[in-house]
Design an enzyme around this catalytic site. Structure first.
Site, PDB file in Angstrom:
ATOM      1  CB  SER A 219      -0.913  -0.003   1.218  1.00 47.52           C
ATOM      2  OG  SER A 219      -0.228   0.570   2.312  1.00 47.52           O
ATOM      3  CE  LYS A 220      -0.984   8.159  -1.082  1.00 47.63           C
ATOM      4  NZ  LYS A 220      -2.078   8.974  -1.559  1.00 47.63           N
TER       5      LYS A 220
END
Ligand code: GLU
Length: 449
Positions: A219-220
């Site tokens: 994820s980010k």
């Protein structure tokens, strides 16, 4: 048919390494077959559409050297523009989308419902012949069995992703859609839209995702997920490109260190690996690749990047004579594994006063070092030359004279001259510093002993 591919990021304010890899694979394929690489910013979501968010993408691609070939903002829109023109922005193409929606409506392929426009989706399962994933037949879900139709223009008038993505691929003559596997689930919709517009869809190549070391989806927030952390942390674009290539592609002969030109020569879509790639959070592979690419840099580029890394750390080389700068940097060749090591390794050449590491100071400031440094200082002052070989002979002769091994002399001299316990070869760094600077630095320590 000449190949046309595109990278179509949404400006989220962030360029994920997965996105950078998608851009790279498109670029590599275009360059391998002599095709065209288009950059298209999918910015229909006005809330996210900021210049800053677009710049993150452009800066990332420029840092990697992935130049795009076309764009509307150029005098000669048809010629190659080497990253200087474009990119295309969906926000500038709304008229085109509207015309296409009207055509669907007038052909009875779409209809209005509650102010929105819905596309009449085929009731048959759609077969996707994916170059990477193989044949995929997407069965209808329960929901789709009752109503597979989907919204293409929202009730506020905004066209949705599926629609504009397909219209642009069609309008831009895209022949191969190379994108992350997270879009495989959208592909049946896209194929049906292409057919509704009366054209065969492009070829698809969905690239398996990049996962964390533990197999979870990246994820980010995961460390290393943002491309721009790599230039900030002193990595070379050559190494990051090489690393991204190996996340999902491998050469037939298992070679691992590549220049981009070598990958362009070998890259092809059928070799893209079908299993998910694992990102190594410890960066062992990337660090190794970075060292390999640091060693392969030509001197000019090595110097340019190193000077930049020094200046970012507040170390100015420009006030020093060029031959001195070059000789100093040369002592970092084959030693620096990462540009972030440059200030610590080479900074001492360019500072007026030596900054002594806290751990080294107590070892330097011991009484027995005084007579040793005084004796060495005299020997260096009168040495016939100031080249590395002479300096080595000189120091070793003094060691014999004082009944010591070389080590107890080398170490204090190194710390006196550089402030560090390790660094470039002592005799070479002395040669670069020159007699005057060497003696002055020894005098400064002797005065404090
Ligand atoms: N804008 C989409 C994305 O960022 C692009 C999907 C595609 O490449 O077709 O994921």
């Amino acid at each position: 048919m000449s190949v046309r591919v595109r990278f179509a990021p949404s400006p989220t304010g962030f360029l994920h390494i997965g996105g950078a890899r998608t851009a790279l694979f498109n670029w590599l394929y275009a360059r391998h077959v002599g095709g065209v690489f288009v950059l298209r910013i999918e910015d229909t979501d006005a809330a996210r559409n900021t210049q800053q968010a677009v710049d993150v993408i452009l800066d990332g691609l420029r840092w990697l050297g992935l130049d795009w070939d076309e764009g509307p903002i150029t005098a000669d829109a048809t010629g190659p523009c080497k990253g200087q023109c474009g990119p295309y922005f969906q926000s500038q193409r709304k008229d085109l989308y509207q015309r296409r929606v009207e055509a669907l409506l007038s052909h009875g392929l779409a209809y209005e419902q509650d102010g929105a426009v819905k596309f009449k989706m085929t009731r048959e399962p759609v077969v996707i012949e994916d170059i990477v994933v193989g044949q995929v037949i997407r069965p209808l879900t329960d929901r789709e069995e009752t109503d597979p139709d989907f919204v293409i223009v929202r009730s506020d008038g905004e066209p949705v992703f599926h629609l504009v993505n397909v219209i642009d691929d069609l309008d831009m003559g895209i022949t191969h859609v190379i994108r992350g596997e997270d879009h495989l689930s959208n592909t049946a919709k896209h194929i049906a839209l292409f057919r509704a517009f009366g054209v065969e869809p492009p070829k698809y190549a969905h690239i398996p995702l990049i996962l964390n070391g533990d197999g979870s989806k990246m994820s980010k927030r995961d460390a290393g997920a943002s491309l721009m952390t790599y230039p900030e942390e002193g990595y070379l674009p050559e190494a990051v490109l090489n690393y991204l290539c190996l996340l999902g592609w491998s050469s037939k002969d298992n070679q691992e260190v590549f220049s981009l030109a070598e990958v362009v020569e070998r890259f092809d879509l059928p070799q893209v690996l079908r299993h998910n790639a694992k990102f190594d959070p410890k960066r062992e592979k990337l660090n190794w690749l970075n060292f390999e690419h640091m060693r392969r840099l030509d001197s000019e580029r090595f110097n340019e990047l190193t000077v930049h890394a020094l200046s970012t750390a507040g170390i100015d080389t420009s006030s020093h004579p060029l031959p001195f700068v070059k000789a100093a940097l040369a002592t970092g060749r084959d030693k620096l594994r990462n540009l972030s090591e440059a200030p610590g390794y080479l900074g001492f050449y360019f500072r007026d006063a030596v900054e002594t590491d806290l751990a080294e100071a107590p070892k330097l400031m011991i009484p027995e070092n005084k007579p040793r440094l005084v004796r060495l200082r005299a020997a260096f002052a009168s040495a016939a030359g100031f080249d590395a070989a002479t300096l080595e002979t000189t120091l070793k002769a003094i060691a014999v004279e004082l009944g010591l091994k070389a080590g107890p002399l080398v170490h204090p001299v190194r710390v006196a001259l550089t402030g560090k316990g390790s660094g470039p070869s002592l005799y070479h760094l002395m040669e670069v510093l020159g007699r005057e600077r060497t003696l002055a630095r020894l005098d400064a320590v002797i005065a404090r002993l």
